[in-house]
Enzyme design. Sequence first.
Site, PDB file in Angstrom:
ATOM      1  N   HIS A 165      -1.944  25.449 -57.892  1.00 28.76           N
ATOM      2  CA  HIS A 165      -0.858  25.614 -58.874  1.00 28.76           C
ATOM      3  C   HIS A 165      -1.297  25.300 -60.294  1.00 28.76           C
ATOM      4  CE1 HIS A 165       2.542  26.426 -56.188  1.00 28.76           C
ATOM      5  NE2 HIS A 165       1.731  25.882 -55.305  1.00 28.76           N
ATOM      6  N   ASP A 375      -2.193  24.805 -68.823  1.00 29.37           N
ATOM      7  CA  ASP A 375      -1.148  24.840 -67.800  1.00 29.37           C
ATOM      8  C   ASP A 375      -1.483  25.949 -66.808  1.00 29.37           C
ATOM      9  OD1 ASP A 375       1.267  24.285 -66.559  1.00 29.37           O
ATOM     10  OD2 ASP A 375       2.411  24.296 -68.420  1.00 29.37           O
TER      11      ASP A 375
HETATM   12  P1  ADQ Z   1       4.693  21.884 -63.506  1.00 31.43           P
HETATM   13  O1  ADQ Z   1       3.570  21.208 -64.187  1.00 31.43           O
HETATM   14  O2  ADQ Z   1       5.748  21.031 -62.964  1.00 31.43           O
HETATM   15  O3  ADQ Z   1       4.188  22.857 -62.340  1.00 31.43           O
HETATM   16  P2  ADQ Z   1       6.191  24.177 -64.728  1.00 31.43           P
HETATM   17  O4  ADQ Z   1       5.581  25.389 -64.155  1.00 31.43           O
HETATM   18  O5  ADQ Z   1       6.582  24.331 -66.158  1.00 31.43           O
HETATM   19  O6  ADQ Z   1       5.270  22.894 -64.643  1.00 31.43           O
HETATM   20  O7  ADQ Z   1       7.494  23.835 -63.919  1.00 31.43           O
HETATM   21  C1  ADQ Z   1       8.367  22.817 -64.286  1.00 31.43           C
HETATM   22  C2  ADQ Z   1       9.681  23.008 -63.545  1.00 31.43           C
HETATM   23  O8  ADQ Z   1      10.481  21.846 -63.716  1.00 31.43           O
HETATM   24  C3  ADQ Z   1      10.474  24.188 -64.061  1.00 31.43           C
HETATM   25  O9  ADQ Z   1      11.059  24.880 -62.998  1.00 31.43           O
HETATM   26  C4  ADQ Z   1      11.536  23.540 -64.951  1.00 31.43           C
HETATM   27  O10 ADQ Z   1      12.751  24.226 -64.987  1.00 31.43           O
HETATM   28  C5  ADQ Z   1      11.721  22.203 -64.281  1.00 31.43           C
HETATM   29  N1  ADQ Z   1      12.123  21.194 -65.284  1.00 31.43           N
HETATM   30  C6  ADQ Z   1      11.425  20.781 -66.345  1.00 31.43           C
HETATM   31  N2  ADQ Z   1      12.112  19.880 -67.050  1.00 31.43           N
HETATM   32  C7  ADQ Z   1      13.286  19.723 -66.418  1.00 31.43           C
HETATM   33  C8  ADQ Z   1      14.437  18.894 -66.639  1.00 31.43           C
HETATM   34  N3  ADQ Z   1      14.536  18.029 -67.647  1.00 31.43           N
HETATM   35  N4  ADQ Z   1      15.449  18.997 -65.762  1.00 31.43           N
HETATM   36  C9  ADQ Z   1      15.367  19.827 -64.707  1.00 31.43           C
HETATM   37  N5  ADQ Z   1      14.311  20.619 -64.446  1.00 31.43           N
HETATM   38  C10 ADQ Z   1      13.290  20.565 -65.285  1.00 31.43           C
HETATM   39  C11 ADQ Z   1       2.909  23.146 -61.740  1.00 31.43           C
HETATM   40  C12 ADQ Z   1       1.846  23.653 -62.717  1.00 31.43           C
HETATM   41  C13 ADQ Z   1       2.368  24.856 -63.478  1.00 31.43           C
HETATM   42  C14 ADQ Z   1       2.789  25.953 -62.490  1.00 31.43           C
HETATM   43  C15 ADQ Z   1       3.716  25.395 -61.432  1.00 31.43           C
HETATM   44  C16 ADQ Z   1       3.986  26.404 -60.332  1.00 31.43           C
HETATM   45  O11 ADQ Z   1       1.462  22.619 -63.613  1.00 31.43           O
HETATM   46  O12 ADQ Z   1       1.375  25.367 -64.351  1.00 31.43           O
HETATM   47  O13 ADQ Z   1       3.476  26.972 -63.193  1.00 31.43           O
HETATM   48  O14 ADQ Z   1       3.176  24.228 -60.827  1.00 31.43           O
HETATM   49  O15 ADQ Z   1       2.806  26.885 -59.767  1.00 31.43           O
END
Ligand code: ADQ
Length: 465
Positions: A165, A375
């Site tokens: 991921h 990311d």
């Molecule tokens: P993350 O590092 O967690 O994921 P991301 O892909 O941006 O990063 O996902 C974050 C998730 O958390 C999103 O669905 C977002 O809506 C949710 N989120 C963030 N802040 C929030 C809040 N305050 N309240 C509720 N929800 C919140 C890891 C990798 C990424 C990759 C994903 C999936 O680091 O690069 O895209 O896995 O493979």
Amino acid sequence: MPRARRRLVVVSNRGPYRVQSSGGRRRLVRAAGGLVAALDPVLRGRGGVWVSTGDGELGEALEEGGESLPYEIAQVRLPRAVREGFYEGVSNAMLWPILHSMPATVRMSGPAFDTYESANRAFCDALLSSTRAGDLIWIHDFHLMLMPAMVRQQRPKARIGWFCHIPWPSSDIFRILPWRRWLLEGLLGADLLGFHTDAYAQNFLRCVVDLVPDSQVDFSRMTVRCGRRTLRVVVAPIGVPLDAIQTMAADPQVSADMERIQKTVDHRRIILGVDRLDYTKGIPQRLLAFEQLLRSDRSARNRYVLVQIMVPSRTDVKAYADLKTNIDQLVGDINGRYASAGRIPIQYFYRNLPPAQLYAHYRAADVALVTPLRDGMNLVALEYVACRIHGGGVLVLSEFAGAAQYLQSALQVNPYDTHALAQSLKTALAMPQDKARARMNELRAEVHKLDVHRWADDYLEQLER
Ligand code: ADQ
């Protein structure tokens, strides 16, 4: 006649639900983070088992509240010392920074690797006892890199997939890890390894060439031959549950919330940041770019507001606690300096929001500022686009997010360059409506192709083949 589908077993460090206590009652809430956001809808749709760490609290909460789970959950209990070494010592302190190409933040402690191995072994044992031969096994992420080979040893004929991921770095960076070869050999036990972008997949293959001498890599066919087995590497960019997001974003309650949010900020134009609190997400850089905008244009404070929503993450790790302090101070400084009567330039939330509220923010925002230093993919960028059901809105996106490979119509920026970031923010805010709409339409077409159900179906179909 279509073949009967094998049962799906998802394995990841963190499980999809956690127990929240309030007012003496315990209830289940979905865990935050990209991996869960992506896979929970997949297992809900197709059924199966999710193997992850847990302490038994989940079962107790279910009994207490009369709740039921949408699919089976098998929990791995790790002794405290193993959990700490595996999770904090190795996964967070070493693997996370190396895989994100940030070696300066690595903290190495030699013996911790034993705990990583023990934890992977415990996951393997839990998997073997809660599944049967013939199940489709899909292991996730950097916490479980040794597991594919461990499962392979016990079940030579199993179908095993692993998905990364987060980014995969160049061989020069990956080789900083002392147990680099063990990690790679652990992964080579799988049948199918998935990465978000072609660059990550090619980096991985290069690592195998450089560090596992007795394997044969074919870069154009993306295969690795080791002994008598050949495994495949695929580029499989993750997506979001598009239909579900669009339906929820169109809900009248979400529209009402959107209006309430706009009213709360006095109808200033909203610039939005949404992140898990992490040093890879470039949050201080974003705050500094916004400050530059406020500094260079006196009228900006009356016209714009930055809404930063952060979900707490890895709160017991020092680097994360330090980052939180740093962000708190920056927000305090900027607000102290630029606030005017009733108008605070940065609205800052440090909590997990329910999806409907998050979507109301995406709908209310004129600009989404997604500026990770690195990311894997970044789902926030995709969610913002998915929520723009009436079109319009500008996505400012770091060129170092995997999503930048796919979202070419975003305003792409180098987040390390604060001046350039502030300039992009200005460009986004000044973009004429018709141009913003045209770009958003192109982005929506791309996000349409990146549906999470299609991502899972395609990956699993390749694994089953
Ligand atoms: P993350 O590092 O967690 O994921 P991301 O892909 O941006 O990063 O996902 C974050 C998730 O958390 C999103 O669905 C977002 O809506 C949710 N989120 C963030 N802040 C929030 C809040 N305050 N309240 C509720 N929800 C919140 C890891 C990798 C990424 C990759 C994903 C999936 O680091 O690069 O895209 O896995 O493979």
